[in-house]
Write a protein that holds these residues in place. Structure first.
Motif, PDB file in Angstrom:
ATOM      1  N   PHE A  31       6.094   5.199  -6.902  1.00 33.34           N
ATOM      2  CA  PHE A  31       6.207   3.791  -6.509  1.00 33.34           C
ATOM      3  C   PHE A  31       6.101   2.886  -7.727  1.00 33.34           C
ATOM      4  O   PHE A  31       6.826   1.888  -7.832  1.00 33.34           O
ATOM      5  N   ARG A  32       5.221   3.222  -8.635  1.00 33.92           N
ATOM      6  CA  ARG A  32       5.102   2.426  -9.867  1.00 33.92           C
ATOM      7  C   ARG A  32       6.417   2.436 -10.639  1.00 33.92           C
ATOM      8  O   ARG A  32       6.888   1.394 -11.110  1.00 33.92           O
ATOM      9  N   SER A  33       7.033   3.600 -10.751  1.00 37.04           N
ATOM     10  CA  SER A  33       8.316   3.699 -11.452  1.00 37.04           C
ATOM     11  C   SER A  33       9.401   2.903 -10.730  1.00 37.04           C
ATOM     12  O   SER A  33      10.235   2.240 -11.367  1.00 37.04           O
ATOM     13  N   ARG A  75       0.858  -1.193   0.000  1.00 38.72           N
ATOM     14  CA  ARG A  75       0.000   0.000   0.000  1.00 38.72           C
ATOM     15  C   ARG A  75       0.887   1.233   0.000  1.00 38.72           C
ATOM     16  O   ARG A  75       1.979   1.238   0.586  1.00 38.72           O
ATOM     17  N   CYS A  76       0.415   2.277  -0.652  1.00 37.46           N
ATOM     18  CA  CYS A  76       1.135   3.545  -0.629  1.00 37.46           C
ATOM     19  C   CYS A  76       0.139   4.692  -0.659  1.00 37.46           C
ATOM     20  O   CYS A  76      -1.035   4.510  -1.014  1.00 37.46           O
ATOM     21  N   LYS A 116      10.290   4.200   1.451  1.00 36.99           N
ATOM     22  CA  LYS A 116       9.855   5.591   1.621  1.00 36.99           C
ATOM     23  C   LYS A 116       8.573   5.879   0.834  1.00 36.99           C
ATOM     24  O   LYS A 116       7.864   6.841   1.116  1.00 36.99           O
ATOM     25  N   LEU A 117       8.301   5.016  -0.152  1.00 36.35           N
ATOM     26  CA  LEU A 117       7.149   5.226  -1.028  1.00 36.35           C
ATOM     27  C   LEU A 117       5.959   4.344  -0.669  1.00 36.35           C
ATOM     28  O   LEU A 117       4.822   4.701  -0.947  1.00 36.35           O
ATOM     29  N   ALA A 118       6.225   3.185  -0.080  1.00 36.43           N
ATOM     30  CA  ALA A 118       5.146   2.232   0.203  1.00 36.43           C
ATOM     31  C   ALA A 118       5.564   1.318   1.341  1.00 36.43           C
ATOM     32  O   ALA A 118       6.725   1.300   1.755  1.00 36.43           O
ATOM     33  N   GLN A 157      13.852  -0.401 -10.266  1.00 38.08           N
ATOM     34  CA  GLN A 157      14.727  -1.006  -9.255  1.00 38.08           C
ATOM     35  C   GLN A 157      14.253  -2.402  -8.828  1.00 38.08           C
ATOM     36  O   GLN A 157      15.045  -3.339  -8.770  1.00 38.08           O
ATOM     37  N   GLU A 158      12.962  -2.528  -8.507  1.00 37.38           N
ATOM     38  CA  GLU A 158      12.465  -3.823  -8.051  1.00 37.38           C
ATOM     39  C   GLU A 158      12.527  -4.850  -9.174  1.00 37.38           C
ATOM     40  O   GLU A 158      12.923  -6.001  -8.963  1.00 37.38           O
TER      41      GLU A 158
END
Length: 262
Positions: free
Chosen positions: A50-52, A41-42, A121-123, A57-58
């Motif tokens: 977060f999508r980017s 969740r974010c 930091k984003l989610a 990275q992920e």
């Protein structure tokens, strides 16, 4: 020792070996689940970033694990809408074997939910599920993965044996019909290995070819169910399905990075 007793002893050990092998197979591949599903969740303001992050990275981290043979495949799904009752993103990890899940445990020590400091930091991770991919199927020509609409449905059930019979006899004939109708590319049905206290016991993921075919969902369901009602077994399961399982909030998602087929 006589030859007769030698023969009997040999048969005894062969029987023990066969029983041990059969028991191992019944317990599942290498004794544990090979799929992990992680939800996140974010805040609405962080959704684009977060999508980017997940795409770049992920996705790079998971691709590295796949190249090392830890993962057999992976998918990262993203909910295109802000919804309060479900998740913003979900990662599906398909490990090469159960032993490979140890590598993920090591990652979790420094990166909860597989997220780096930048990702956290984003989610935040909501839940990690250990699951078994019990049923899956796809069209021989499933089409482009980038256009697919993922429809994710969580269920709870009362009895595992009854539920498996229900999926085999009621669900699978329908989804196979949807594939024949050309609207569904693929389906995956997961069972939660440790479901006590979790939001779902079973998770259905339907992959529709595109948004237009997803819009045909209701009419396709009705069309396929028509002939099936002539099957007494299917009709009986249809009549009692409310006593077998209950459905919770659905999620519409899209594949932002990962494999077209796990």
């Amino acid at each position: 020792m006589t030859r007769l007793w030698q023969a009997r002893l040999l048969l005894f050990f062969v029987g023990v070996l066969q029983l041990s092998t059969a028991s191992g197979l019944a317990a599942g591949s290498e004794g544990g689940p090979r799929q992990l599903l992680i939800t996140y969740r974010c805040a609405a303001v962080d959704r684009p970033a977060f999508r980017s992050y997940l795409q770049d990275q992920e996705g790079a981290m998971l691709e590295k694990l796949k190249s090392e043979g830890v993962l057999k495949g992976y998918q990262i799904l993203f909910n295109p809408f802000v919804t309060t009752g479900t998740w913003d993103a979900m990662t599906i990890l398909n490990f090469s074997n159960y032993a490979s899940t140890q590598r993920w445990k090591e990652i979790e020590r420094k990166s909860p939910g597989g997220l780096s400091a930048a990702g956290l930091k984003l989610a935040k991770p909501i839940q990690t599920y250990s699951a078994d991919l019990e049923w899956e199927g796809s069209d021989k020509a499933p089409g482009s993965a980038s256009k697919r609409v993922f429809y994710v449905i969580p269920y709870n059930y009362n009895s595992l044996d009854q539920y498996k019979a229900y999926v085999d006899g009621y669900v699978i004939p329908q989804v196979q019909g949807w594939i024949k109708e050309g609207v569904l590319s693929r389906y995956s049905i997961y069972l939660n290995r440790y479901s006590v206290g979790d939001p779902w016991d079973a998770l259905f993921i339907y992959e529709y070819r595109d948004l237009e075919d997803f819009g045909k969902r209701e009419e396709t369901v009705a069309k396929v169910r028509g002939p099936l009602r002539n099957d007494p077994e299917w009709k009986h399961l249809n009549d009692i399905k409310a006593t077998i399982r209950s459905e919770t909030e659905n999620t519409i998602a899209e594949l932002i990075v990962g494999d077209a087929n796990l």
